[in-house]
Design a protein around this motif. Structure first.
Motif, PDB file in Angstrom:
ATOM      1  N   ASN A 194      38.520  29.533  43.707  1.00 57.44           N
ATOM      2  CA  ASN A 194      37.391  29.056  43.072  1.00 57.44           C
ATOM      3  C   ASN A 194      37.070  27.681  43.014  1.00 57.44           C
ATOM      4  OD1 ASN A 194      36.444  31.452  41.862  1.00 57.44           O
ATOM      5  ND2 ASN A 194      37.885  31.192  40.081  1.00 57.44           N
ATOM      6  N   HIS A 242      37.726  36.455  40.994  1.00 60.41           N
ATOM      7  CA  HIS A 242      37.810  36.630  39.436  1.00 60.41           C
ATOM      8  C   HIS A 242      38.728  37.828  38.941  1.00 60.41           C
ATOM      9  CE1 HIS A 242      35.328  35.303  36.003  1.00 60.41           C
ATOM     10  NE2 HIS A 242      36.002  36.042  35.594  1.00 60.41           N
ATOM     11  N   HIS A 258      43.048  30.919  34.981  1.00 59.78           N
ATOM     12  CA  HIS A 258      43.226  31.632  36.119  1.00 59.78           C
ATOM     13  C   HIS A 258      44.311  32.511  36.240  1.00 59.78           C
ATOM     14  CE1 HIS A 258      39.780  28.706  37.024  1.00 59.78           C
ATOM     15  NE2 HIS A 258      39.469  29.388  38.026  1.00 59.78           N
ATOM     16  N   SER A 310      34.639  31.897  38.315  1.00 55.08           N
ATOM     17  CA  SER A 310      33.687  32.559  39.620  1.00 55.08           C
ATOM     18  C   SER A 310      32.410  33.246  38.919  1.00 55.08           C
ATOM     19  CB  SER A 310      34.443  34.032  40.164  1.00 55.08           C
ATOM     20  OG  SER A 310      34.719  34.683  39.279  1.00 55.08           O
ATOM     21  N   TYR A 348      35.061  34.094  49.574  1.00 53.28           N
ATOM     22  CA  TYR A 348      35.014  34.071  47.978  1.00 53.28           C
ATOM     23  C   TYR A 348      34.776  35.487  47.085  1.00 53.28           C
ATOM     24  CZ  TYR A 348      35.184  29.361  49.532  1.00 53.28           C
ATOM     25  OH  TYR A 348      35.792  28.361  50.215  1.00 53.28           O
TER      26      TYR A 348
END
Length: 224
Positions: free
Chosen positions: A69, A217, A60, A116, A213
């Motif tokens: 996430n 990503h 990440h 994600s 959300y």
């Protein structure tokens, strides 16, 4: 919730918690050694980055990326193993591998990292599976997903800068295909061994905050 349901919930938490633990250990190690391991993510059509299909969900961009996430991954992963325990592992690992493979095949030539893609795959599978079956618990789960993660639909479009919308799109498509694929099998008819709409009395909705959300990503351009 009776003793049997509590036991099922406990075991349903194990796989997503295990994956989350690895994600957090990786990020903490990156931070501790002042490193960034994005180069181990997916870079489309590079043979040496095929391993990114395995590694990218654990990588990440920063802690905000990881936190955003973590919550949906835990909730959706637990829901998968709780309601679809007979074949949850198959679905989970198909989403894990196929969504990443399609990113490697068809995404932009940048590094793609983050979990994600799996989050979108899990949400898609649970949503469409809930629509397929006449079961109050599964239908309620679909409504909960729409309520909590309905804004995720924008994540599959190339409208947010610095976000791998391809991972979102391929994850969602993977979840849809799997829901249809498993629906054709008789083992999918009664996945949670409960009664149908007319016979099931109640379903307890899990509690989770309604966060956005969509921007969950990251991708990185390749450094020369």
């Amino acid at each position: 919730m009776n003793k049997s349901e509590k036991k099922r919930l406990k075991f349903s938490l194990i796989p997503p918690v295990f994956f989350l633990l690895i994600m957090w250990v990786v990020k903490i190690l990156e931070y501790s050694f002042d490193n960034n391991w994005f180069v181990y993510g997916i870079f489309p059509l590079k043979v040496k980055n095929l391993t990114g299909i395995l590694f990218s969900p654990f990588l990440h961009g920063d802690f905000d990326h990881l936190i955003s996430n973590s919550i949906p991954f835990l909730f959706l992963g637990t829901a998968l193993f709780y309601f679809y325990r007979k074949f949850a592992y198959k679905v989970f690992f198909f989403i894990y591998l196929l969504s990443g493979f399609w990113v490697w095949i068809a995404a932009r030539e940048v590094y793609h990292i983050g979990a994600s893609g799996m989050v979108y795959g899990l949400a898609s599978f649970l949503f469409f599976s809930g629509l397929i079956h006449k079961n109050r618990a599964l239908a309620s789960l679909s409504l909960i997903i729409v309520f909590l993660y309905g804004s995720m639909i924008w994540g599959v479009l190339p409208i947010f800068e610095g976000m791998s919308w391809e991972s979102h799109l391929f994850g969602a498509v993977t979840g849809l295909i799997l829901s249809l694929g498993f629906a054709r099998k008789q083992t999918f008819i009664n996945p949670i061994e409960t009664e149908t709409f007319d016979e099931l009395d109640e379903f307890s909705e899990p509690s989770i905050s309604d966060d956005d959300y969509t921007k969950i990503h990251y991708f990185y351009t390749e450094e020369e």
